[in-house]
Design an enzyme around this catalytic site. Structure first.
Site, PDB file in Angstrom:
ATOM      1  N   HIS A  15       0.836  -1.207   0.000  1.00 35.43           N
ATOM      2  CA  HIS A  15       0.000   0.000   0.000  1.00 35.43           C
ATOM      3  C   HIS A  15       0.872   1.259   0.000  1.00 35.43           C
ATOM      4  O   HIS A  15       2.010   1.220   0.456  1.00 35.43           O
ATOM      5  CB  HIS A  15      -0.867   0.023   1.269  1.00 35.43           C
ATOM      6  CG  HIS A  15      -1.619  -1.252   1.503  1.00 35.43           C
ATOM      7  ND1 HIS A  15      -1.126  -2.256   2.303  1.00 35.43           N
ATOM      8  CD2 HIS A  15      -2.806  -1.685   1.024  1.00 35.43           C
ATOM      9  CE1 HIS A  15      -1.990  -3.259   2.318  1.00 35.43           C
ATOM     10  NE2 HIS A  15      -3.021  -2.950   1.550  1.00 35.43           N
TER      11      HIS A  15
ATOM     12  N   HIS B 242      -3.463   4.237   9.684  1.00 34.04           N
ATOM     13  CA  HIS B 242      -2.297   3.532   9.115  1.00 34.04           C
ATOM     14  C   HIS B 242      -2.249   3.635   7.587  1.00 34.04           C
ATOM     15  O   HIS B 242      -1.225   3.286   6.995  1.00 34.04           O
ATOM     16  CB  HIS B 242      -2.233   2.057   9.569  1.00 34.04           C
ATOM     17  CG  HIS B 242      -3.166   1.123   8.863  1.00 34.04           C
ATOM     18  ND1 HIS B 242      -2.914  -0.227   8.765  1.00 34.04           N
ATOM     19  CD2 HIS B 242      -4.354   1.331   8.239  1.00 34.04           C
ATOM     20  CE1 HIS B 242      -3.910  -0.817   8.097  1.00 34.04           C
ATOM     21  NE2 HIS B 242      -4.787   0.098   7.786  1.00 34.04           N
TER      22      HIS B 242
HETATM   23  N1  LIG Z   1      -0.380   0.076   6.593  1.00 32.11           N
HETATM   24  C1  LIG Z   1      -1.329  -0.552   5.929  1.00 32.11           C
HETATM   25  N2  LIG Z   1      -1.388  -1.859   5.944  1.00 32.11           N
HETATM   26  N3  LIG Z   1      -2.202   0.213   5.269  1.00 32.11           N
HETATM   27  C2  LIG Z   1      -3.337  -0.270   4.535  1.00 32.11           C
HETATM   28  C3  LIG Z   1      -4.144   0.876   3.982  1.00 32.11           C
HETATM   29  C4  LIG Z   1      -5.333   0.421   3.221  1.00 32.11           C
HETATM   30  C5  LIG Z   1      -6.146   1.520   2.572  1.00 32.11           C
HETATM   31  N4  LIG Z   1      -5.426   2.156   1.501  1.00 32.11           N
HETATM   32  C6  LIG Z   1      -6.597   2.560   3.584  1.00 32.11           C
HETATM   33  O1  LIG Z   1      -6.210   3.694   3.484  1.00 32.11           O
HETATM   34  O2  LIG Z   1      -7.318   2.246   4.496  1.00 32.11           O
HETATM   35 MN   LIG Z   2       1.817   0.119   5.338  1.00 36.24          MN
HETATM   36 MN   LIG Z   3       0.510  -2.358   3.761  1.00 37.79          MN
END
Ligand SMILES: NC(=[NH2+])NCCC[C@H](N)C(=O)O
Ligand SMILES: [Mn+2]
Ligand SMILES: [Mn+2]
Length: 324
Positions: free
Chosen positions: A145, A160
């Site tokens: 991501h 996150h």
């Molecule tokens: N650190 C991670 N695993 N991040 C996942 C983010 C997923 C998605 N893009 C969101 O903003 O919710």
């Molecule tokens: Mn991440």
């Molecule tokens: Mn990730």
């Protein structure tokens, strides 16, 4: 199999002083368990391996911080962010811890925790690097991501998915309680950032990457060029003479190697490709800090041991372990 590393680091006074920060924080996303990762990694022998095999002097207070004392009385959503006050308070604390270690010239290893903690780790090293070396930091973000949503572009509201936007000034807030403690000295330019391993990027994030010309190597690029060429290009972009902070999300690896993580995405890196990325960064001699995040031992419990082992392997490689 293991030999002590011989490389003299470029931006650290010694090659073997390591500070470890264990951040048991899961509030940047909804799934409990990612807060238990630091202990799982340590119980698997990670710190011993770093001390014995790689000959680091490890400074670690033995505590897994869970930051209970920072839990706010109430923490309603703000600008679409979930749990913003707690995440802001924890990352501020982490930033100070990492800053102090990095300012003293130690390599810093932070064990997460979800990826929101990178707001703390990278802001801490960015500030220390400016003060100690008069230099700007570069960040290599290895992840499925992009984690560059602003509060407004995020569909999930999970912090996150936002750390990079706060670190690169794309998202800001005046209020201390909502990441307003992030000052200029904590931040990063978008041209000092490189992504590797992307394969699940939100529509709004794609626009941000394009609009700001951010360097990113997706799984497609890795398929096309091979990981060797991609690492040459990624390190070439950063420049050979820049301190590097490596932020490694375990979900960059394919779920075959790291099933126990909150937002697993198929079609990822093999463990060898992940280790290779870490080895190449180690070879530069420019690494000053490393995050390993998003291991969640309570998800896919059958795979938890494998996921922890993969995490330990990435850390050892980044800190100078070699195959021969
Ligand atoms: N650190 C991670 N695993 N991040 C996942 C983010 C997923 C998605 N893009 C969101 O903003 O919710
Ligand atoms: Mn991440
Ligand atoms: Mn990730």
């Amino acid at each position: 199999m293991t030999s002590a590393p011989s490389l003299q680091p470029k931006f650290l006074p010694t090659r073997n002083e390591l500070g470890v920060v264990a951040v048991g924080f899961s509030g940047g996303q909804p799934k409990p368990g990612v807060d238990a990762a630091p202990m799982a990694l340590i119980e698997a022998g990670l710190i011993q391996q770093l001390e014995q095999d790689l000959e680091f002097n490890v400074e670690f207070d033995g505590k897994m911080h869970t930051y209970g004392e920072l839990v706010p009385a109430d923490d309603p959503p703000y600008r679409n962010m979930k749990g913003p006050k707690f995440a802001s308070a924890v990352t501020k604390r982490v930033s100070e811890q990492v800053y102090n270690l990095s300012k003293s010239g130690k390599m810093v290893l932070t064990l997460g925790g979800d990826h929101s903690i990178a707001i703390g780790t990278i802001s801490g090293t960015a500030k220390a690097t400016r003060e100690r070396l008069g230099r700007e930091l570069a960040v290599i973000w290895v992840d499925a991501h992009a984690d560059i949503n602003t509060p407004e572009t995020s569909d999930s509201g999970n912090i996150h998915g936002m750390p990079v936007s706060f670190l690169t000034r794309l998202a800001t807030d005046e209020n201390e309680e909502y990441f307003g403690w992030l000052k200029e000295e904590h931040k990063l330019s978008t041209n000092k950032l490189v992504y590797i391993g992307l394969r699940d990027v939100d529509k709004g994030e794609k626009k941000i990457l394009r609009d700001h010309g951010i360097k990113a190597f997706s799984m497609h690029d890795i398929d096309r060029h091979g990981i060797g060429k991609v690492m040459d290009m990624a390190l070439g972009w950063i420049g050979r003479d820049t301190p590097i902070h490596l932020s490694f999300d375990i979900d960059a690896l394919d779920p075959m190697w790291a099933p126990s993580t909150g937002t697993a995405v198929r079609g990822g890196l093999t463990l060898r490709e992940g280790d290779f990325i870490a080895e190449c960064v180690a070879e530069t001699g420019s690494l000053i800090a490393l995050d390993l995040v998003e291991v969640n031992p309570s998800l896919d419990e059958v795979g938890a041991q494998d996921t922890v082992r993969s995490g330990c392997s990435i850390v050892r490689c980044a800190l100078g372990d070699t195959l021969l």
